[in-house]
Design a protein around this motif. Structure first.
Motif, PDB file in Angstrom:
ATOM      1  N   HIS A 286       0.791  -1.224   0.000  1.00 40.81           N
ATOM      2  CA  HIS A 286       0.000   0.000   0.000  1.00 40.81           C
ATOM      3  C   HIS A 286       0.828   1.280   0.000  1.00 40.81           C
ATOM      4  O   HIS A 286       0.301   2.342  -0.351  1.00 40.81           O
ATOM      5  N   GLY A 287       2.078   1.219   0.437  1.00 39.98           N
ATOM      6  CA  GLY A 287       2.905   2.420   0.467  1.00 39.98           C
ATOM      7  C   GLY A 287       2.425   3.472   1.449  1.00 39.98           C
ATOM      8  O   GLY A 287       2.823   4.628   1.380  1.00 39.98           O
ATOM      9  N   CYS A 288       1.558   3.088   2.362  1.00 41.74           N
ATOM     10  CA  CYS A 288       1.011   4.015   3.353  1.00 41.74           C
ATOM     11  C   CYS A 288       1.986   4.170   4.517  1.00 41.74           C
ATOM     12  O   CYS A 288       3.065   3.591   4.518  1.00 41.74           O
ATOM     13  N   ARG A 289       1.577   4.933   5.507  1.00 38.99           N
ATOM     14  CA  ARG A 289       2.376   5.097   6.719  1.00 38.99           C
ATOM     15  C   ARG A 289       1.996   4.019   7.719  1.00 38.99           C
ATOM     16  O   ARG A 289       0.821   3.678   7.855  1.00 38.99           O
ATOM     17  N   VAL A 290       2.981   3.469   8.423  1.00 39.17           N
ATOM     18  CA  VAL A 290       2.745   2.482   9.472  1.00 39.17           C
ATOM     19  C   VAL A 290       3.374   2.990  10.767  1.00 39.17           C
ATOM     20  O   VAL A 290       4.543   3.384  10.773  1.00 39.17           O
ATOM     21  N   VAL A 291       2.577   2.992  11.832  1.00 42.88           N
ATOM     22  CA  VAL A 291       3.087   3.265  13.167  1.00 42.88           C
ATOM     23  C   VAL A 291       3.025   1.948  13.916  1.00 42.88           C
ATOM     24  O   VAL A 291       1.946   1.358  14.059  1.00 42.88           O
ATOM     25  N   ALA A 292       4.188   1.456  14.338  1.00 41.66           N
ATOM     26  CA  ALA A 292       4.281   0.147  14.977  1.00 41.66           C
ATOM     27  C   ALA A 292       4.741   0.298  16.422  1.00 41.66           C
ATOM     28  O   ALA A 292       5.579   1.143  16.735  1.00 41.66           O
ATOM     29  N   PHE A 293       4.181  -0.549  17.271  1.00 46.57           N
ATOM     30  CA  PHE A 293       4.483  -0.548  18.702  1.00 46.57           C
ATOM     31  C   PHE A 293       5.067  -1.909  19.077  1.00 46.57           C
ATOM     32  O   PHE A 293       4.449  -2.939  18.810  1.00 46.57           O
ATOM     33  N   GLU A 294       6.259  -1.900  19.669  1.00 46.95           N
ATOM     34  CA  GLU A 294       6.882  -3.153  20.098  1.00 46.95           C
ATOM     35  C   GLU A 294       7.733  -2.886  21.333  1.00 46.95           C
ATOM     36  O   GLU A 294       8.806  -2.290  21.224  1.00 46.95           O
ATOM     37  N   PRO A 295       7.272  -3.322  22.498  1.00 48.08           N
ATOM     38  CA  PRO A 295       8.020  -3.042  23.724  1.00 48.08           C
ATOM     39  C   PRO A 295       9.244  -3.934  23.959  1.00 48.08           C
ATOM     40  O   PRO A 295      10.098  -3.593  24.766  1.00 48.08           O
ATOM     41  N   VAL A 296       9.348  -5.056  23.259  1.00 42.98           N
ATOM     42  CA  VAL A 296      10.446  -6.001  23.487  1.00 42.98           C
ATOM     43  C   VAL A 296      11.610  -5.676  22.551  1.00 42.98           C
ATOM     44  O   VAL A 296      11.480  -5.719  21.331  1.00 42.98           O
ATOM     45  N   LYS A 297      12.756  -5.351  23.157  1.00 44.23           N
ATOM     46  CA  LYS A 297      13.917  -4.870  22.399  1.00 44.23           C
ATOM     47  C   LYS A 297      14.349  -5.823  21.287  1.00 44.23           C
ATOM     48  O   LYS A 297      14.566  -5.405  20.155  1.00 44.23           O
ATOM     49  N   LYS A 298      14.509  -7.115  21.589  1.00 41.32           N
ATOM     50  CA  LYS A 298      15.022  -8.022  20.548  1.00 41.32           C
ATOM     51  C   LYS A 298      14.045  -8.155  19.381  1.00 41.32           C
ATOM     52  O   LYS A 298      14.463  -8.310  18.240  1.00 41.32           O
TER      53      LYS A 298
ATOM     54  N   VAL B  69      -1.050   8.302  23.900  1.00 35.12           N
ATOM     55  CA  VAL B  69      -0.202   8.052  22.725  1.00 35.12           C
ATOM     56  C   VAL B  69      -0.826   8.660  21.478  1.00 35.12           C
ATOM     57  O   VAL B  69      -0.161   9.365  20.709  1.00 35.12           O
ATOM     58  N   PHE B  70      -2.105   8.402  21.274  1.00 35.35           N
ATOM     59  CA  PHE B  70      -2.770   8.944  20.084  1.00 35.35           C
ATOM     60  C   PHE B  70      -2.741  10.468  20.103  1.00 35.35           C
ATOM     61  O   PHE B  70      -2.515  11.111  19.076  1.00 35.35           O
ATOM     62  N   LYS B  71      -2.936  11.062  21.275  1.00 34.60           N
ATOM     63  CA  LYS B  71      -2.889  12.523  21.397  1.00 34.60           C
ATOM     64  C   LYS B  71      -1.486  13.022  21.077  1.00 34.60           C
ATOM     65  O   LYS B  71      -1.316  13.953  20.289  1.00 34.60           O
ATOM     66  N   ASP B  72      -0.462  12.387  21.654  1.00 40.41           N
ATOM     67  CA  ASP B  72       0.932  12.814  21.420  1.00 40.41           C
ATOM     68  C   ASP B  72       1.338  12.689  19.947  1.00 40.41           C
ATOM     69  O   ASP B  72       2.093  13.512  19.439  1.00 40.41           O
ATOM     70  N   LEU B  73       0.846  11.654  19.290  1.00 43.99           N
ATOM     71  CA  LEU B  73       1.200  11.407  17.888  1.00 43.99           C
ATOM     72  C   LEU B  73       0.272  12.121  16.904  1.00 43.99           C
ATOM     73  O   LEU B  73       0.495  12.074  15.697  1.00 43.99           O
ATOM     74  N   GLY B  74      -0.789  12.745  17.422  1.00 44.49           N
ATOM     75  CA  GLY B  74      -1.749  13.417  16.561  1.00 44.49           C
ATOM     76  C   GLY B  74      -2.599  12.457  15.741  1.00 44.49           C
ATOM     77  O   GLY B  74      -3.083  12.800  14.678  1.00 44.49           O
ATOM     78  N   ILE B  75      -2.821  11.268  16.266  1.00 42.68           N
ATOM     79  CA  ILE B  75      -3.629  10.265  15.557  1.00 42.68           C
ATOM     80  C   ILE B  75      -5.090  10.469  15.899  1.00 42.68           C
ATOM     81  O   ILE B  75      -5.505  10.343  17.042  1.00 42.68           O
ATOM     82  N   ARG B  76      -5.866  10.812  14.890  1.00 39.26           N
ATOM     83  CA  ARG B  76      -7.306  10.968  15.060  1.00 39.26           C
ATOM     84  C   ARG B  76      -8.068   9.911  14.262  1.00 39.26           C
ATOM     85  O   ARG B  76      -9.237   9.680  14.483  1.00 39.26           O
TER      86      ARG B  76
END
Length: 120
Positions: A38-50, A109-116
């Motif tokens: 799709h070539g869109c933007r992806v915001v990914a969340f991953e708390p585990v370092k490895k 998080v959504f507020k900080d990132l401006g995700i509506r």
């Protein structure tokens, strides 16, 4: 009903201006498939370092400008937790190696990132 195929995981009507949220980036394969198709933007969340490190290595350089990879998970409130890690399983009650991870309140998080709005 269509039989499941790997291609169906990425079969969405998303434009290049779209936004996909990937909560649990793991090895980055879902994000990579979405970015490639799709070539869109992806915001990914991953708390585990490895998993962040492995996942980022699976995203080609040419796609990385459309990816935002964050080092925390999403939850109902902000906190630090000790997650167990065993294979592809992680969580509070998972046995295995332990890692302290950050979980952030999804509304903040959504507020900080401006995700509506997100397409997926």
């Amino acid at each position: 009903m269509k039989p499941f195929t790997e291609a169906l995981r990425y079969d969405y009507q998303i434009t290049k201006d779209g936004l996909v949220l990937d909560a649990g980036f793991y090895h980055g394969l879902f994000a990579r498939g979405i970015l490639e198709k799709h070539g869109c933007r992806v915001v990914a969340f991953e708390p585990v370092k490895k998993f962040r490190e492995i996942g980022l290595a699976n995203i080609p350089e040419r796609l990385r400008d459309r990816l935002t990879l964050l080092d925390y998970g999403l939850g109902a409130w902000t906190r630090e937790e000790k997650f167990g890690i065993k294979g592809d399983m992680t969580g509070l009650y998972t046995e295995g190696d332990r890692e302290t991870v950050t979980i952030r309140e999804v509304v903040d998080v959504f507020k900080d990132l401006g995700i509506r709005h997100a397409d997926l």
